[in-house]
Design an enzyme around this catalytic site. Structure first.
Site, short mmCIF file in Angstrom:
data_model
loop_
_atom_site.label_atom_id
_atom_site.label_comp_id
_atom_site.label_asym_id
_atom_site.label_seq_id
_atom_site.Cartn_x
_atom_site.Cartn_y
_atom_site.Cartn_z
N SER A 168 -2.99 -4.95 -0.32
CA SER A 168 -2.44 -3.73 0.27
C SER A 168 -2.86 -3.69 1.73
O SER A 168 -2.63 -4.66 2.46
CB SER A 168 -2.93 -2.51 -0.52
OG SER A 168 -2.32 -1.33 -0.04
N HIS A 195 1.67 -4.34 -0.88
CA HIS A 195 2.12 -2.98 -0.59
C HIS A 195 2.57 -2.92 0.87
O HIS A 195 1.81 -3.30 1.76
CB HIS A 195 1.00 -1.97 -0.81
CG HIS A 195 0.50 -1.92 -2.22
ND1 HIS A 195 -0.68 -1.31 -2.56
CD2 HIS A 195 1.02 -2.37 -3.38
CE1 HIS A 195 -0.87 -1.40 -3.86
NE2 HIS A 195 0.15 -2.06 -4.39
N ASP A 288 -5.03 -0.31 -7.60
CA ASP A 288 -3.92 -1.06 -8.18
C ASP A 288 -4.35 -2.50 -8.50
O ASP A 288 -4.83 -3.22 -7.63
CB ASP A 288 -2.74 -1.07 -7.21
CG ASP A 288 -1.48 -1.67 -7.80
OD1 ASP A 288 -1.36 -1.70 -9.04
OD2 ASP A 288 -0.61 -2.09 -7.01
#
EC number: 3.1.1.61
Length: 351
Positions: A168, A195, A288
């Site tokens: 991310s 992400h 996540d």
């Protein structure tokens, strides 16, 4: 109270930003700057909690100012720009390489129908970014930082068919570094969830292809995964795999607030590949993929989390380490060496 430094060369835009931020009781603008040089000095003397940075500044531009701040007095920096054009994704990646956390659009014109919604969106993300603990950045001239003098030997790597990587905030430059170091004969498929702001993923793939020895492509529904190929999850879909080794794009609800999610990829990789899987969780905010990395480990796969010292944001890898999901906790150079060992191109892994 979040203390902000606003860097913007247009007095009109600067005043509008200050007014929008100070309308929120949790934000306080403690200073403004109109040039990159002023921004660097203000960051050093005022020690803000967060900086909003324009890109186009007289003299030192926003890229160089961000690099200077992140290498001397690191603080969360968000680029606030007038345009977010997916065709100009090179700008986005330059920003990430410089150490900024994300790129956000300036609010719509005052008095327009979309003004308040755009301000609310900007303020919401600034509050999230202000909570991130950033680390000092070092900008090496080469692709990989020098290895420590005392390498740390690791056990032999078992045969792996799929390497699943999740990242991310801070991930794009690191993914580019990793892929640039993998050899052409890499024996496994590489599946990536990064992400990213919607609209930039396709050009992210083109950007990775500039330096990667392995072909990089967007994951497509029904594609048979193949060794030596890199597949990046597209916008709006979870990227999963089937027991037959095919990619499935699913528009099921977001997980951890994101789609694609690392969790969806790791979960299906664990189910379908077991001991023939490797999961790698890199820098990023949130959790996540952490629990699903542990699932990969529980099914006999190899699991890796990036270490705290090298992570721009130690959220996702930190969560994985906390629940004992990672067999190996490594900096980028050691992650690269571990992957290279799958081809027998190196024999030790740096600590």
């Amino acid at each position: 109270m979040i203390r902000l430094l606003v860097v913007e060369d247009s007095k009109t835009v600067q005043r509008a930003l200050v007014a929008a931020f100070e309308a929120d009781p949790e934000l306080k603008v403690i200073g403004t700057a109109e040039t990159g040089e002023e921004a660097v000095e203000a960051a050093r003397t005022l020690r803000p909690d967060l900086i909003t940075m324009d890109i186009n500044l007289p003299g030192m531009d926003g890229f160089d100012a961000t690099r200077a701040i992140m290498s001397s007095c690191p603080v969360p920096i968000v680029i606030v720009t007038g345009k977010m054009n997916p065709k100009d994704s090179a700008t986005l990646f330059r920003v990430m390489e410089a150490g900024a956390l994300m790129v956000l659009s300036k609010p719509a014109p005052v008095g327009s129908a979309g003004y308040q919604a755009s301000v609310d969106n900007l303020v919401h993300h600034l509050k999230l970014m202000a909570e991130i603990k950033v680390v000092r950045r070092i900008f090496p001239s080469g692709k990989v930082a020098p290895r420590p003098e005392r390498p740390l030997p690791l056990p032999g790597v078992q045969p792996v068919k799929v390497v699943a990587i999740g990242a991310s905030t801070g991930g794009p430059p690191l993914l580019r570094q990793i892929l640039a170091e993998l050899p052409e004969r890499f024996p496994a498929a590489v599946l990536v969830v990064q992400h990213m702001a919607v609209g930039f993923t396709e050009n992210f793939v083109h950007w990775l292809n500039r330096t990667s020895k392995l072909p990089v492509q967007l994951g497509m529904d029904g594609t048979q995964v193949a060794p030596g190929q890199v597949y990046v999850a597209p916008d709006h879909f979870h990227m999963e795999v089937t027991p037959a080794g095919r990619i499935v794009l699913a528009d099921t609800p977001p997980e951890h607030g994101v789609r694609p999610s690392v969790s969806a990829l790791f979960r299906t990789v664990a189910q379908c590949y077991g001991r023939q899987a490797m999961g790698v969780l890199l820098t990023g905010m949130g959790k996540d993929g952490a629990l699903e990395l542990k699932t990969i480990r529980g099914r006999g796969g190899i699991t890796v989390a990036q270490d705290k010292e090298s992570s721009m944001v130690f959220g996702m890898p930190g969560e994985a380490i906390e629940i004992d999901a990672a067999q190996h906790v490594l900096p980028p150079g050691a992650i690269i060496e571990l992957l290279q060992r799958m081809t027998g191109t190196t024999s030790t892994v740096s600590s």
